[in-house]
Write a protein that holds these residues in place. Structure first.
Motif, PDB file in Angstrom:
ATOM      1  N   UNK A 117       0.802  -1.234   0.000  1.00 57.77           N
ATOM      2  CA  UNK A 117       0.000   0.000   0.000  1.00 57.77           C
ATOM      3  C   UNK A 117       0.832   1.279   0.000  1.00 57.77           C
ATOM      4  N   UNK A 118       2.080   1.195   0.419  1.00 60.98           N
ATOM      5  CA  UNK A 118       2.896   2.404   0.537  1.00 60.98           C
ATOM      6  C   UNK A 118       3.656   2.734  -0.740  1.00 60.98           C
ATOM      7  N   UNK A 119       3.932   1.754  -1.552  1.00 63.33           N
ATOM      8  CA  UNK A 119       4.688   2.003  -2.783  1.00 63.33           C
ATOM      9  C   UNK A 119       3.873   1.711  -4.042  1.00 63.33           C
ATOM     10  N   UNK A 120       2.765   1.002  -3.868  1.00 58.68           N
ATOM     11  CA  UNK A 120       1.974   0.602  -5.036  1.00 58.68           C
ATOM     12  C   UNK A 120       2.584  -0.555  -5.797  1.00 58.68           C
ATOM     13  N   UNK A 121       3.603  -1.181  -5.204  1.00 54.29           N
ATOM     14  CA  UNK A 121       4.327  -2.246  -5.891  1.00 54.29           C
ATOM     15  C   UNK A 121       4.296  -3.512  -5.049  1.00 54.29           C
ATOM     16  N   UNK A 122       4.008  -4.635  -5.706  1.00 53.80           N
ATOM     17  CA  UNK A 122       4.004  -5.925  -5.017  1.00 53.80           C
ATOM     18  C   UNK A 122       5.389  -6.537  -5.156  1.00 53.80           C
ATOM     19  N   UNK A 123       6.169  -6.436  -4.100  1.00 54.55           N
ATOM     20  CA  UNK A 123       7.575  -6.834  -4.159  1.00 54.55           C
ATOM     21  C   UNK A 123       7.746  -8.299  -4.507  1.00 54.55           C
ATOM     22  N   UNK A 126       6.953  -9.027  -8.000  1.00 52.23           N
ATOM     23  CA  UNK A 126       7.831  -8.236  -8.872  1.00 52.23           C
ATOM     24  C   UNK A 126       6.989  -7.558  -9.951  1.00 52.23           C
ATOM     25  N   UNK A 127       5.959  -6.866  -9.498  1.00 49.65           N
ATOM     26  CA  UNK A 127       4.993  -6.313 -10.443  1.00 49.65           C
ATOM     27  C   UNK A 127       4.201  -5.193  -9.776  1.00 49.65           C
ATOM     28  N   UNK A 128       3.595  -4.375 -10.617  1.00 50.98           N
ATOM     29  CA  UNK A 128       2.682  -3.348 -10.130  1.00 50.98           C
ATOM     30  C   UNK A 128       1.602  -3.990  -9.265  1.00 50.98           C
ATOM     31  N   UNK A 129       1.275  -3.334  -8.149  1.00 52.70           N
ATOM     32  CA  UNK A 129       0.349  -3.947  -7.195  1.00 52.70           C
ATOM     33  C   UNK A 129      -1.100  -3.560  -7.363  1.00 52.70           C
ATOM     34  N   UNK A 130      -1.445  -2.853  -8.452  1.00 52.04           N
ATOM     35  CA  UNK A 130      -2.795  -2.312  -8.597  1.00 52.04           C
ATOM     36  C   UNK A 130      -3.876  -3.376  -8.453  1.00 52.04           C
TER      37      UNK A 130
END
Length: 405
Positions: A117-123, A126-130
């Motif tokens: 939720x803090x970066x918008x990225x799913x670590x 390895x992809x955009x977290x939208x």
């Protein structure tokens, strides 16, 4: 998602699947994979501290409404709203808080996998977290194998972008996330690189090139201390870097208590010997974590105030309230407010700069004023600016060098 049954070691599986191992990157000898197995394990004391933090932040959230009532706090300002409202459908942020607050050893050791939720990225994807969720993630025995495949397939653009970001930088200005708490990526010239590494490096670059970091160093040299306040500290990475760069900084993070769980865990576990407090009590040369519903009671002044990404996700009322607190109490006469926020009006939220422009007299955009966002804006993580109550005496970034595609 494909899974390989673990009958052999991870190294064997990587060889079988053709995925490069962390120690064998023939095509890129300056790069190695860094997986969960490479993380520094947490000590018994660190795990005990994590449990204590989880219990304390759970209690802070549970006591929020009573505190607001008892101290006659402005509830419209203090309660989660807009993108952070508890009433938002399928609230990923709240679900992640509830999971991490339980302080399960495996989850704390992989904390970075829950900071989407803090970066918008799913670590870990390895992809955009939208359209991805991290709250229900399960850690199977072949999890590192999947991570290795995803990193090998998807992390190359981050590596190239990182090389551009750090080219010519003094070594001390490079953000170096520690290989712990679930941090993964490729190690490039000693730096663990992933999307979030680059997001924070971009902000540090802007602060460095604008002269803000030099101003901080000068204040430490003359006063022996500098006070920094971050409104919305994310998972704590910027605070972590500042405390490494400036040990004589006294750092305050103001945030929703649900968010403070993550930043307090990250900062406390990566700096186990550093003094921290939770509440209004100061922590000289340490970090103070202030629940946002106590912000109106915070009587302190700062040399630098920071906000990245979250102001555009607040309500207009909350943004204006923060500006009021900055202008009446928090900003020292020669201090600056650095912010970098996206324009998210198209999804029903705000563009923070539109509000800030009506509140601050002095504004220094740290991006080309005629930049076309759609055609290739020079920064990937929002429009950076400096704001002040008095004339700004800092170098301008009117013509920043755009990062490589």
């Amino acid at each position: 998602m494909d899974r390989i049954k673990l009958s052999n070691s991870l190294d064997d599986l990587l060889r079988q699947s053709g995925t490069p191992d962390a120690t064998r990157q023939a095509d890129h000898p300056d790069q190695t994979l860094s997986l969960l197995r490479d993380n520094t394990p947490l000590s018994t004391a660190q795990l005990a501290l994590a449990r204590q933090i989880g219990e304390e932040m759970t209690a802070v959230v549970a006591g929020r409404n009573e505190y607001i009532r008892k101290h006659r706090i402005d509830a419209r300002f203090a309660k989660p709203d807009a993108n952070w409202s508890h009433d938002a459908p399928q609230n990923e942020f709240l679900r992640l808080f509830q999971r991490v607050a339980k302080s399960a050893e495996g989850d704390i050791a992989r904390l970075r996998g829950f900071t989407q939720p803090f970066s918008g990225y799913n670590l870990f994807e390895v992809d955009d977290g939208t359209y991805l969720s991290a709250a229900d993630i399960e850690f199977g025995t072949d999890f590192d194998t999947d991570l290795a495949r995803r990193l090998a397939a998807r992390n190359a653009p981050q590596i190239e972008h990182h090389k551009h970001l750090v080219a010519g930088l003094p070594p001390e200005v490079v953000f170096r996330p520690p290989a712990m708490l679930g941090e993964i990526g490729h190690v490039v010239d000693g730096v663990l690189v992933n999307h979030d590494t680059n997001a924070y490096q971009e902000r540090i670059n802007i602060l460095h090139k604008s002269g803000v970091l030099g101003q901080i160093q000068d204040k430490i040299a003359t006063a022996g201390e500098v006070k920094i306040c971050e409104i919305g500290g994310g998972y704590g990475a910027l605070c972590h870097w500042f405390k490494q760069m400036f040990p004589k900084a006294s750092y305050t993070i103001i945030d929703l208590p649900e968010s403070l769980l993550f930043s307090r865990l990250y900062v406390s576990l990566t700096h186990p010997d550093m003094a921290t407090t939770c509440g209004l009590a100061a922590s000289r040369f340490g970090v103070r974590f202030v629940p946002n519903f106590m912000a109106e009671q915070l009587d302190d002044s700062f040399d630098l105030i920071i906000n990245t990404l979250s102001m555009s996700e607040m309500t207009e009322y909350q943004v204006r309230k923060y500006v009021h607190l900055m202008s009446t109490k928090w900003l020292k006469e020669d201090a600056v407010f650095f912010e970098q926020n996206h324009d998210v009006r198209k999804v029903g939220l705000l563009f923070a700069q539109e509000i800030l422009a009506s509140e601050f007299e002095y504004h220094l955009p740290l991006y080309p004023p005629d930049a076309d966002y759609e055609k290739g804006f020079p920064y990937r993580h929002g429009f950076p600016s400096l704001w002040s109550l008095n004339p700004l005496d800092l170098p301008s970034l009117a013509s920043p060098t755009p990062p490589a595609p």
